[in-house]
Design an enzyme around this catalytic site. Structure first.
Site, short mmCIF file in Angstrom:
data_model
loop_
_atom_site.label_atom_id
_atom_site.label_comp_id
_atom_site.label_asym_id
_atom_site.label_seq_id
_atom_site.Cartn_x
_atom_site.Cartn_y
_atom_site.Cartn_z
N CYS A 1 -3.60 -3.38 4.49
CA CYS A 1 -2.62 -4.34 5.03
C CYS A 1 -2.94 -5.79 4.70
O CYS A 1 -2.12 -6.67 4.99
CB CYS A 1 -2.52 -4.17 6.54
N LYS B 1 -5.21 -7.13 22.37
CA LYS B 1 -6.62 -6.71 22.34
C LYS B 1 -7.45 -7.67 21.50
O LYS B 1 -8.56 -8.06 21.88
CB LYS B 1 -6.75 -5.30 21.72
N GLU C 1 0.84 -1.19 0.00
CA GLU C 1 0.00 0.00 0.00
C GLU C 1 0.88 1.24 0.00
O GLU C 1 0.41 2.35 0.28
CB GLU C 1 -1.01 0.00 1.14
N SER D 1 -10.25 2.67 13.79
CA SER D 1 -9.61 1.55 13.09
C SER D 1 -9.48 0.34 14.01
O SER D 1 -9.60 -0.80 13.57
CB SER D 1 -8.26 1.96 12.49
N HIS E 1 -2.61 -9.52 12.47
CA HIS E 1 -2.02 -8.35 11.83
C HIS E 1 -1.57 -7.41 12.96
O HIS E 1 -2.32 -7.17 13.91
CB HIS E 1 -3.04 -7.65 10.93
N THR F 1 3.93 4.28 15.81
CA THR F 1 3.63 2.95 15.25
C THR F 1 4.17 2.80 13.83
O THR F 1 3.86 1.83 13.15
CB THR F 1 2.11 2.66 15.26
N SER G 1 -7.46 -1.98 6.59
CA SER G 1 -8.43 -0.90 6.80
C SER G 1 -9.19 -0.61 5.51
O SER G 1 -8.71 -0.85 4.41
CB SER G 1 -7.71 0.38 7.26
N1 COA Z 1 1.82 4.12 30.70
C1 COA Z 1 1.28 2.99 30.23
N2 COA Z 1 0.27 2.97 29.32
C2 COA Z 1 -0.19 4.14 28.87
C3 COA Z 1 0.34 5.37 29.34
C4 COA Z 1 1.40 5.34 30.28
N3 COA Z 1 1.95 6.43 30.78
N4 COA Z 1 -0.32 6.37 28.71
C5 COA Z 1 -1.23 5.80 27.88
N5 COA Z 1 -1.15 4.45 27.99
C6 COA Z 1 -1.94 3.44 27.28
C7 COA Z 1 -3.40 3.80 27.15
O1 COA Z 1 -4.12 3.49 28.33
C8 COA Z 1 -3.79 2.96 25.96
O2 COA Z 1 -3.98 1.62 26.37
P1 COA Z 1 -5.39 0.87 26.09
O3 COA Z 1 -5.49 0.79 24.60
O4 COA Z 1 -5.22 -0.44 26.77
O5 COA Z 1 -6.46 1.74 26.66
C9 COA Z 1 -2.55 2.96 25.09
O6 COA Z 1 -1.48 3.38 25.93
C10 COA Z 1 -2.64 3.93 23.94
O7 COA Z 1 -3.02 5.16 24.45
P2 COA Z 1 -4.05 6.11 23.67
O8 COA Z 1 -4.23 7.35 24.45
O9 COA Z 1 -5.25 5.33 23.28
O10 COA Z 1 -3.12 6.39 22.39
P3 COA Z 1 -3.28 7.37 21.19
O11 COA Z 1 -4.46 8.24 21.27
O12 COA Z 1 -1.96 8.02 21.10
O13 COA Z 1 -3.52 6.38 19.92
C11 COA Z 1 -3.32 4.60 18.38
C12 COA Z 1 -3.04 5.07 19.82
C13 COA Z 1 -2.88 3.14 18.25
C14 COA Z 1 -4.78 4.69 18.04
C15 COA Z 1 -2.46 5.48 17.41
O14 COA Z 1 -1.10 5.20 17.61
C16 COA Z 1 -2.79 5.30 15.95
O15 COA Z 1 -3.67 5.95 15.42
N6 COA Z 1 -2.08 4.38 15.24
C17 COA Z 1 -2.24 4.18 13.82
C18 COA Z 1 -3.52 3.41 13.45
C19 COA Z 1 -3.52 2.01 13.92
O16 COA Z 1 -2.49 1.45 14.21
N7 COA Z 1 -4.72 1.37 13.92
C20 COA Z 1 -4.87 0.02 14.38
C21 COA Z 1 -5.85 -0.79 13.61
S1 COA Z 1 -5.34 -1.05 11.91
#
Ligand code: COA
Length: 407
Positions: free
Chosen positions: A111, A242, A79, A201, A233, A152, A309
């Site tokens: 993906c 999860k 992609e 996502s 994935h 990521t 996605s």
């Molecule tokens: N210590 C430990 N864990 C912590 C923390 C800390 N100080 N601060 C935050 N966290 C945890 C949160 O509780 C959360 O865990 P949970 O999912 O079990 O609730 C995790 O870290 C991520 O925190 P969050 O605030 O949700 O992260 P974010 O808003 O920065 O977004 C993604 C995370 C993955 C959504 C983001 O990186 C993203 O958009 N990635 C690209 C898209 C993607 O990968 N999609 C997946 C499906 S294809």
């Protein structure tokens, strides 16, 4: 007819960013990256690395000991393609000297196109068992600078040979899929970074997982309890945790948190150090399982879930073949990961900001550490790929015509 994966290899660029540096710059607790998202390092491609060079490097290794004249199909899944018309696989075909009778094409669905490619290759090999197919899945996962997706990111490629009587993993016929038109992640043609609604996502990933699982069951697939390991994935490694928890809970399976972790932990080793590789990620997880675990998995069944996605998911299973360990390149993969150069934040930023010129003018890429192939530049709108003979620390000043594959 037994069909499946006969060999499997990984390539990832020679540079990485330690997420401790990113955490410092983004004023984020490192524990969020390491525990919350489950990532420690991310692979960063140098300007002279792209999906073609990464794919060709992975394929070079996976074809070792395999008669190239038997490869009649090369499917390139990506992609982060380099051309709207020409398949990236055609460059790889030439770099590897594959037979001209080998058909070559590119597939796309975020993906999970690598899994669609695998299913197509299995069907092709089942029709004519003397055939072998080469699948290359190669991607650069790139999100907005400073965005939530930034930690990521990653880059890498896997290459696998699909054959009858496979020596690594037999893939079972049952495969349950799910498609729904949603906007959780996409990259319009005019953008260099993905547009992503991260939380949505994750929600769609989990929905597609359950829908694919139900379709898989209707296809006569195995019971959940028959699988000893699960590969998911991996957009980031916490996603596997999860997903597995979701699948276990929603199928009413009685497994403790420790038992669930034991079913996925070895699949996460490589991804934690490389980051997301989009199409390659599921198979980086499979390779990590085969190469990283202490226990011999011969005759064990592995459940696999591929998510792309947009969206599409597929659940399928396979059986690890006895004696598979002798065919792995584990030492080389570990050496490759250890030999990578750590980037300063400034150099990461420079690599990130090096976006190939799009105004049509010629350019040459500076020489960095790469594998056996590098993307040397563009001349007359043509991408130039170089096969390296000299060690990487001897800089190539300027591309000379005779040294390059011009198409
Ligand atoms: N210590 C430990 N864990 C912590 C923390 C800390 N100080 N601060 C935050 N966290 C945890 C949160 O509780 C959360 O865990 P949970 O999912 O079990 O609730 C995790 O870290 C991520 O925190 P969050 O605030 O949700 O992260 P974010 O808003 O920065 O977004 C993604 C995370 C993955 C959504 C983001 O990186 C993203 O958009 N990635 C690209 C898209 C993607 O990968 N999609 C997946 C499906 S294809």
């Amino acid at each position: 007819m037994r069909v499946g994966i006969d060999s499997l290899s990984l390539y990832t660029p020679g540079y990485y960013l330690d997420l401790a540096l990113l955490a410092e710059r983004r004023n984020t607790p490192l524990l969020k990256y390491v525990k919350g998202i489950g990532q420690e390092r991310m692979a960063v491609p140098a300007p002279d690395e792209d999906v073609v060079t990464m794919g060709a490097n992975a394929a070079l290794q996976t074809l070792e000991g395999i008669d190239r004249t038997q490869i009649d199909t090369l499917i390139f899944a990506t992609e982060s393609g380099v051309d709207q018309s020409k398949a990236a696989g055609i460059y790889v075909h030439r770099l590897l000297g594959l037979p001209s009778r080998c058909r070559t094409f590119e597939v796309k669905q975020a993906c999970c196109s690598s899994t669609a490619a695998l299913q197509m290759a299995l069907a092709s090999v089942a029709l004519k068992p003397s055939r072998k197919a080469l699948i290359v899945a190669s991607d650069v996962a790139r999100y907005g600078f400073g965005s939530a997706g930034e930690p990521t990111q990653g880059a890498g490629a896997i290459a696998m040979v699909v054959s009858a009587h496979p020596r690594l993993v037999e893939i079972h016929p049952a495969c349950g899929s799910y498609t729904e038109d949603v906007m959780d992640f996409w990259r319009p043609n005019y953008m260099n970074e993905a547009v992503v609604d991260g939380k949505y996502s994750i929600k769609m990933y989990l929905k597609a997982l359950m829908e694919s699982w139900h379709a898989y069951c209707e296809e006569g697939g195995m019971a959940l309890g028959e699988f000893s390991r699960f590969c998911y994935h991996l957009p980031f490694t916490r996603m596997a945790e999860k997903a597995h928890r979701h699948l276990v809970r929603n199928t009413g399976t009685n497994l403790s948190a420790e038992q669930q972790a034991a079913q996925i932990d070895d699949t996460l080793i490589y991804n934690r150090l490389i980051g997301n590789c989009y199409t390659a990620s599921l198979y980086v997880g499979l390779l990590s399982l085969l190469e990283g675990g202490e226990r011999d998995l011969g005759n064990q069944h592995v459940g696999m879930f591929s998510y792309g996605s947009g969206c599409m998911g597929s659940f399928f299973g396979g059986t690890v073949q006895p004696g598979y360990r002798a065919l792995l390149h584990a030492r080389r993969h570990r050496d490759m990961l250890q030999a990578r150069e750590a980037l300063t934040f400034e150099r990461y930023e420079a690599f990130y900001n090096h976006v190939a010129q799009r105004d049509g003018s010629d350019y040459q890429n500076p020489r960095n550490h790469t594998g056996a192939y590098r993307f040397a530049g563009v001349s007359d709108h043509k991408r130039l790929y170089e096969t390296l003979n000299a060690p990487a620390d001897q800089p190539v000043e300027a591309p000379a015509d005779g040294d390059f594959v011009k198409v």
